[in-house]
Design a protein around this motif. Structure first.
Motif, PDB file in Angstrom:
ATOM      1  N   GLU A  56       0.826  -1.204   0.000  1.00  0.00           N
ATOM      2  CA  GLU A  56       0.000   0.000   0.000  1.00  0.00           C
ATOM      3  C   GLU A  56       0.861   1.254   0.000  1.00  0.00           C
ATOM      4  O   GLU A  56       0.521   2.250  -0.639  1.00  0.00           O
ATOM      5  N   ASP A  64      -1.740   2.928  -8.259  1.00  0.00           N
ATOM      6  CA  ASP A  64      -2.264   1.580  -8.032  1.00  0.00           C
ATOM      7  C   ASP A  64      -1.879   0.609  -9.138  1.00  0.00           C
ATOM      8  O   ASP A  64      -1.728  -0.586  -8.896  1.00  0.00           O
ATOM      9  N   SER A 196      -5.600   5.239 -12.001  1.00  0.00           N
ATOM     10  CA  SER A 196      -6.540   4.721 -11.009  1.00  0.00           C
ATOM     11  C   SER A 196      -7.836   5.511 -11.025  1.00  0.00           C
ATOM     12  O   SER A 196      -7.839   6.730 -11.228  1.00  0.00           O
ATOM     13  N   HIS A 199     -11.162   7.519  -5.694  1.00  0.00           N
ATOM     14  CA  HIS A 199     -11.784   6.866  -4.548  1.00  0.00           C
ATOM     15  C   HIS A 199     -11.932   7.864  -3.422  1.00  0.00           C
ATOM     16  O   HIS A 199     -11.223   8.860  -3.343  1.00  0.00           O
ATOM     17  N   GLU A 203      -6.018   9.908   2.080  1.00  0.00           N
ATOM     18  CA  GLU A 203      -4.774   9.156   2.121  1.00  0.00           C
ATOM     19  C   GLU A 203      -4.263   9.039   3.558  1.00  0.00           C
ATOM     20  O   GLU A 203      -4.338   9.971   4.349  1.00  0.00           O
ATOM     21  N   GLY A 268      -6.816  -3.337   0.170  1.00  0.00           N
ATOM     22  CA  GLY A 268      -7.063  -2.259  -0.774  1.00  0.00           C
ATOM     23  C   GLY A 268      -8.542  -2.090  -1.077  1.00  0.00           C
ATOM     24  O   GLY A 268      -9.044  -0.967  -1.183  1.00  0.00           O
ATOM     25  N   ARG A 273      -9.833   1.162  -2.742  1.00  0.00           N
ATOM     26  CA  ARG A 273      -8.790   1.227  -3.772  1.00  0.00           C
ATOM     27  C   ARG A 273      -8.903  -0.051  -4.605  1.00  0.00           C
ATOM     28  O   ARG A 273      -8.025  -0.904  -4.602  1.00  0.00           O
ATOM     29  N   ASP A 275      -8.810  -0.465  -7.761  1.00  0.00           N
ATOM     30  CA  ASP A 275      -7.830  -0.603  -8.840  1.00  0.00           C
ATOM     31  C   ASP A 275      -6.648  -1.447  -8.393  1.00  0.00           C
ATOM     32  O   ASP A 275      -6.137  -2.279  -9.149  1.00  0.00           O
TER      33      ASP A 275
END
Length: 363
Positions: A56, A64, A196, A199, A203, A268, A273, A275
């Motif tokens: 990650e 991604d 990507s 989303h 972060e 993920g 996430r 992707d």
């Protein structure tokens, strides 16, 4: 140090102590198969979680698409090490079962699990359709290449071994060249198509790229070592549980061997996430089919007692075709929800139940 801090605050990572324990137990008590089996699982689970954290952090810096490719590559080292050991021993049936099982597990169990776990937290998730279509297309190409030798052997009774070997070498070179061109296409000439999807989650604070890469490399080596112990002990332990050799090779070994990638993919998906999750699942499956399997065919001429072909038993080919078509179907829209994951997992469960009750014939 951030790595030590992560271990201190994550109880699951405390199980990392079992990694040296299982390696020591293998040295001093190699005949204790059941104990080694259980210890190896206890060691692989926290190693997988640690690999997920590092992946990650890398994905946060590189995106991604590249993060998923990197995780798939390092994660597949486990399968490669297992296959190389079996290749040197002439266990070609085990090699082929591990290849087919890894393709099916990654494209069904890992992908379906990601859709389910992500969908339970997020109502609807989106991912880049271009990335999914490319990986599904590459996987379909590899499926065709794996289907041809088996189809020829059935249609033409007993073709000469020399013909099958030459065909396998030619197909191996074609597949590896296609995989290399696919990397150039997705990472260089048309990189803008494979970004990507947006989303919603903010972060998190991630590890420095140097620490993340070092952790990825070190943990991958440990996963490979522990996985060797697992494979060496799983057959004996499986007998006590009533599992067939086909089920062990196709399902159990594939799931444990891909534990690190699954941890990263599932994590993920929970963080929206998808992707990264789709990239790991389909990227790993296509990499095994287009790179790992062809490489093993070529290496069999160097380290194996005899050349290995790409010819699989009909049941394995059928399951790979089903997995490939399912993965292509559910990723065509670029959107997912939890029930899509359930449908994919039911397909995987159907194949697993079939293998548990009626294992396919050996190749």
């Amino acid at each position: 140090m951030q790595l030590l801090a992560a271990i201190r605050r994550t109880p699951l990572l405390w199980l990392l102590v079992f990694a040296p324990v299982v390696l020591a137990a293998k040295h001093f008590r190699p005949e204790a198969h059941t104990a080694l089996f259980l210890l190896s699982i206890l060691a692989i689970v926290p190693l997988a979680a640690l690999l997920s954290m590092a992946t990650e952090s890398v994905a946060a810096k590189t995106g991604d698409t590249i993060g998923g490719l990197l995780n798939a590559t390092l994660g597949n080292l486990t399968e490669l090490v297992i296959a190389l050991a079996a290749l040197g021993a002439g266990e070609y049936t085990l090699v082929k079962a591990s290849i087919a099982g890894a393709i099916v597990t990654n494209s069904l169990f890992m992908l379906g699990g990601s859709f389910l776990l992500g969908g339970l937290k997020h109502h609807v998730q989106e991912f880049n359709r271009s990335t999914a279509r490319l990986q599904a297309g590459l996987l379909f190409l590899a499926t065709v290449a794996l289907l041809i030798p088996s189809a020829i052997s059935r249609a033409d009774a007993t073709p000469e071994a020399a013909f099958t070997e030459k065909l396998s070498v030619g197909l191996a070179i074609l597949l590896m060249a296609t995989y290399a061109l696919g990397l150039v296409f997705s990472l260089k000439t048309h990189r803008d198509f494979f970004g990507s999807a947006a989303h919603g989650e903010e972060e998190e604070e991630h590890w420095p790229i140097g620490l993340a890469l070092a952790t990825l490399a070190g943990v991958t080596v440990l996963v490979a070592l522990v996985s060797e112990v697992f494979v060496a002990s799983v057959q004996e332990a499986a007998l006590a549980l009533g599992m067939t050799p086909a089920f062990v090779g196709f399902i159990v070994v594939a799931i444990v061997g891909a534990a690190a990638e699954m941890a990263a993919a599932f994590s993920g998906a929970r963080k929206d996430r998808l992707d990264l999750s789709v990239g790991i699942a389909l990227g790993s499956a296509s990499q095994i089919a287009l790179f790992v399997a062809p490489m093993l065919v070529l290496l069999s001429y160097v380290i194996g007692p005899a050349p290995m072909s790409l010819q699989l038993w009909p049941g394995a080919v059928t399951m790979i075709v089903i997995a490939t078509l399912t993965a292509a179907l559910v990723t065509t829209s670029g959107r997912s929800a939890w029930f899509i994951g359930v449908l994919v997992l039911v397909v995987y469960a159907t194949l697993a139940l079939t293998l548990y009750l009626l294992p396919p014939p050996t190749a």
